[in-house]
Design an enzyme around this catalytic site. Structure first.
Site, PDB file in Angstrom:
ATOM      1  N   LYS A   1       0.982  -1.049  -0.074  1.00 40.55           N
ATOM      2  CA  LYS A   1      -0.210   0.011   0.055  1.00 40.55           C
ATOM      3  C   LYS A   1       0.845   1.172  -0.158  1.00 40.55           C
ATOM      4  O   LYS A   1       1.634   1.285   0.232  1.00 40.55           O
ATOM      5  CB  LYS A   1      -0.649  -0.310   1.373  1.00 40.55           C
TER       6      LYS A   1
ATOM      7  N   TYR B   1     -12.720  -2.810  -4.047  1.00 36.94           N
ATOM      8  CA  TYR B   1     -12.536  -2.688  -2.389  1.00 36.94           C
ATOM      9  C   TYR B   1     -14.575  -2.854  -2.130  1.00 36.94           C
ATOM     10  O   TYR B   1     -14.757  -2.501  -1.429  1.00 36.94           O
ATOM     11  CB  TYR B   1     -12.661  -1.790  -1.697  1.00 36.94           C
TER      12      TYR B   1
ATOM     13  N   ASN C   1      -1.866   0.122   6.897  1.00 35.00           N
ATOM     14  CA  ASN C   1      -1.528  -0.949   7.720  1.00 35.00           C
ATOM     15  C   ASN C   1      -0.658  -2.095   6.001  1.00 35.00           C
ATOM     16  O   ASN C   1       0.520  -2.863   6.499  1.00 35.00           O
ATOM     17  CB  ASN C   1      -2.610  -2.140   8.013  1.00 35.00           C
TER      18      ASN C   1
ATOM     19  N   HIS D   1      -2.333  -5.737   1.843  1.00 29.97           N
ATOM     20  CA  HIS D   1      -3.419  -6.055   1.160  1.00 29.97           C
ATOM     21  C   HIS D   1      -3.436  -6.970   0.814  1.00 29.97           C
ATOM     22  O   HIS D   1      -2.210  -7.547  -0.515  1.00 29.97           O
ATOM     23  CB  HIS D   1      -4.167  -5.835   0.303  1.00 29.97           C
TER      24      HIS D   1
ATOM     25  N   GLU E   1      -9.706 -11.029  -7.697  1.00 29.44           N
ATOM     26  CA  GLU E   1      -8.321  -9.630  -7.579  1.00 29.44           C
ATOM     27  C   GLU E   1      -7.254  -9.867  -8.097  1.00 29.44           C
ATOM     28  O   GLU E   1      -6.636  -8.886  -9.017  1.00 29.44           O
ATOM     29  CB  GLU E   1      -8.291  -9.669  -5.781  1.00 29.44           C
TER      30      GLU E   1
HETATM   31  P1  CMP Z   1      -7.223  -4.810   3.841  1.00 28.08           P
HETATM   32  O1  CMP Z   1      -7.327  -5.949   3.956  1.00 28.08           O
HETATM   33  O2  CMP Z   1      -6.833  -3.632   2.549  1.00 28.08           O
HETATM   34  O3  CMP Z   1      -8.487  -4.750   3.412  1.00 28.08           O
HETATM   35  C1  CMP Z   1      -9.546  -3.939   3.541  1.00 28.08           C
HETATM   36  C2  CMP Z   1      -9.371  -2.280   4.560  1.00 28.08           C
HETATM   37  O4  CMP Z   1      -9.540  -1.149   5.259  1.00 28.08           O
HETATM   38  C3  CMP Z   1      -8.476  -3.110   5.440  1.00 28.08           C
HETATM   39  O5  CMP Z   1      -6.868  -3.649   5.005  1.00 28.08           O
HETATM   40  C4  CMP Z   1      -7.294  -2.288   6.467  1.00 28.08           C
HETATM   41  O6  CMP Z   1      -6.477  -0.841   5.707  1.00 28.08           O
HETATM   42  C5  CMP Z   1      -9.562  -1.425   6.327  1.00 28.08           C
HETATM   43  N1  CMP Z   1      -9.993  -0.211   7.015  1.00 28.08           N
HETATM   44  C6  CMP Z   1      -9.955   0.384   7.452  1.00 28.08           C
HETATM   45  N2  CMP Z   1     -10.893   0.772   9.042  1.00 28.08           N
HETATM   46  C7  CMP Z   1     -11.234  -0.985   9.464  1.00 28.08           C
HETATM   47  C8  CMP Z   1     -11.855  -1.590  10.089  1.00 28.08           C
HETATM   48  N3  CMP Z   1     -12.585  -0.433  10.962  1.00 28.08           N
HETATM   49  N4  CMP Z   1     -12.241  -2.227  10.103  1.00 28.08           N
HETATM   50  C9  CMP Z   1     -11.601  -3.343   9.030  1.00 28.08           C
HETATM   51  N5  CMP Z   1     -10.644  -3.027   8.208  1.00 28.08           N
HETATM   52  C10 CMP Z   1     -10.174  -1.205   7.938  1.00 28.08           C
END
Ligand code: CMP
Length: 136
Positions: A12, A52, A115, A118, A129
């Protein structure tokens, strides 16, 4: 029995910006995942919204799409034994504060949004994906 799989991984914007691409790739390749394809791109907010889509009802959807399109990302196809689960183990929990020690998110994640990585969460989503980023 062997279970060779492919999964999609994204490094990311927060991790690309901090020059963590090579370190994160090394974690995959030293843990039995081959990088079959890799490309650095920046996607539009509309493309992020499509990617998403499963989260469209969530309160964080809008912010999530803005974030993924905010800078360059690295999309990769990872391949190996149980690749989907193996990638998820290496990433750790979604929230870096809750991620297990030495996982990518515990090492590099800044927040639940930033984070760092993904990964596809199922076989069905992995196919979708991979196709999203690597269809010819
Ligand atoms: P990812 O695995 O990319 O899938 C969806 C993303 O939403 C997740 O990682 C997080 O970075 C983001 N996200 C933001 N807020 C939340 C939340 N409250 N719970 C889960 N995912 C979140």
């Amino acid at each position: 029995m062997s279970n060779q799989e492919q999964t999609l991984s994204i490094i990311k914007p927060d991790a690309v910006e901090r020059n963590l691409v090579d370190e994160i790739k090394k974690i995959f390749t030293s843990n039995n995942l081959k990088i079959k394809e890799s490309k650095k791109i920046q996607i539009s907010k509309e493309e992020a919204a499509e990617f998403y889509k499963v989260h469209q009802s969530k309160p964080f959807y809008e912010h999530l799409c803005s974030y993924l399109s905010s800078g360059p990302i690295v999309a990769m196809i990872l391949e190996g034994e149980n690749a989907i689960l193996q990638n998820r183990k290496l990433m750790g929990a979604t929230d870096p504060k809750k991620a297990e020690e030495n996982t990518i998110r515990s090492l590099y994640g800044i927040s639940i949004d930033k984070n760092s990585v993904h990964g596809s969460d199922s076989n069905e989503n992995a196919k979708k994906e991979i196709n999203f980023f690597f269809k010819n």
